[in-house]
Structure formats: structure tokens, C-alpha cells
Design a protein around this motif. Structure first.
Motif, PDB file in Angstrom:
ATOM      1  N   ALA A 175       0.846  -1.196   0.000  1.00  0.00           N
ATOM      2  CA  ALA A 175       0.000   0.000   0.000  1.00  0.00           C
ATOM      3  C   ALA A 175       0.876   1.238   0.000  1.00  0.00           C
ATOM      4  O   ALA A 175       1.998   1.226   0.517  1.00  0.00           O
ATOM      5  CB  ALA A 175      -0.900   0.016   1.226  1.00  0.00           C
ATOM      6  N   GLU A 176       0.345   2.294  -0.566  1.00  0.00           N
ATOM      7  CA  GLU A 176       0.986   3.609  -0.505  1.00  0.00           C
ATOM      8  C   GLU A 176       0.706   4.204   0.881  1.00  0.00           C
ATOM      9  O   GLU A 176      -0.288   3.859   1.530  1.00  0.00           O
ATOM     10  CB  GLU A 176       0.416   4.525  -1.595  1.00  0.00           C
ATOM     11  N   LEU A 177       1.564   5.109   1.306  1.00  0.00           N
ATOM     12  CA  LEU A 177       1.411   5.741   2.611  1.00  0.00           C
ATOM     13  C   LEU A 177       0.043   6.403   2.757  1.00  0.00           C
ATOM     14  O   LEU A 177      -0.597   6.297   3.804  1.00  0.00           O
ATOM     15  CB  LEU A 177       2.530   6.755   2.837  1.00  0.00           C
ATOM     16  N   ASP A 178      -0.435   7.069   1.716  1.00  0.00           N
ATOM     17  CA  ASP A 178      -1.743   7.724   1.792  1.00  0.00           C
ATOM     18  C   ASP A 178      -2.874   6.728   2.038  1.00  0.00           C
ATOM     19  O   ASP A 178      -3.838   7.034   2.729  1.00  0.00           O
ATOM     20  CB  ASP A 178      -2.031   8.525   0.516  1.00  0.00           C
ATOM     21  N   GLU A 179      -2.749   5.508   1.494  1.00  0.00           N
ATOM     22  CA  GLU A 179      -3.768   4.475   1.715  1.00  0.00           C
ATOM     23  C   GLU A 179      -3.778   4.038   3.179  1.00  0.00           C
ATOM     24  O   GLU A 179      -4.845   3.820   3.761  1.00  0.00           O
ATOM     25  CB  GLU A 179      -3.493   3.255   0.841  1.00  0.00           C
TER      26      GLU A 179
END
Length: 131
Positions: A76-80
Motif C-alpha cells: 500500500a501507498e502511505l496515503d492508503e
């Protein structure tokens, strides 16, 4: 809730179905003069309607389907990951009850000797960076 004399009214909050809740926590190992110290912090968000009569904030509760993402098992991306930190809508499925006051233990006038801390160095688990 604060009572007269600085005491606080305590509450127990639990899901009606008895299923476990997963609060969002982050942890880190610190190296200091005394060796390694494992620390953690429970992340909080604004309270939902079940908690707001008691407190302004509550732990960020992770939905079961998001556990692998939070634990780093899913890519996952940090924003997710940050998007998981939101107020949990319990849908009326939590019950809140006032906790009975704890019975005070009889106190001795003799001071107790402090307990020696026991430290065992656990193997360092693999943990990715969260932020």
C-alpha cells in the motif's frame, strides 16, 4: 468523565457481538543508556456518537478487512495507510456501561521496596516505516 475531587468515572465499551476490535498502534524500538526500549502509541481520532458523551477522542479502530494493510501484509501507498485512521462508525453495535469503582486495597504504612525491573532482549521483529 471527571467527578468532584479529581476522580474520573470509568466506562467499559465493547462490541455487542463480542468480536475483537483492533486499535491502530505504531511502535518503535529506542536505544538508550539502559539498552533497547520497545514503545508504542495508540492513535486517536475524533469520537463517534457512542463515545462522544464520554470523551472527545477515541482510538482509531481498524476494520477487520484492513488489518493486513495496516500490518504491512498487503502492499500500500502511505496515503492508503493513513486513510485508515478515521472515526469508526460502530452502527450502534457497541455497548457502553459504567464501570464499578475499584475497591481500594488496604494500604500499609511500611513502604514497599521497589521491584527490580526485569528486562529480556526480545528478537527485533521486522517492521517497515509507517510515516
Amino acid at each position: 468523565q471527571e467527578l468532584a475531587g479529581g476522580a474520573k468515572k470509568q466506562f467499559v465499551v465493547r462490541p455487542r457481538d463480542g468480536r475483537p476490535l483492533a486499535p491502530a498502534v505504531i511502535w518503535e524500538e529506542w536505544e538508550g543508556d539502559g539498552g533497547a526500549v520497545l514503545t508504542f502509541n495508540m492513535l486517536t481520532v475524533p469520537a463517534n456518537p457512542a463515545i462522544s458523551p464520554i470523551e472527545e477522542r477515541m482510538p482509531a479502530v481498524l476494520q477487520r478487512e484492513h488489518w493486513p494493510l495496516w500490518l504491512g501484509q498487503d502492499e500500500a501507498e502511505l496515503d492508503e495507510v493513513k486513510a485508515l485512521l478515521c472515526t469508526h462508525d460502530d452502527g450502534g453495535m457497541w455497548e457502553t456501561t459504567e464501570q464499578a469503582p475499584a475497591k481500594s486495597a488496604k494500604t500499609s504504612k511500611e513502604p514497599k521496596a521497589p521491584k527490580e525491573p526485569t528486562t529480556t532482549k526480545a528478537p527485533k521483529p521486522t517492521q517497515g516505516e509507517l510515516f
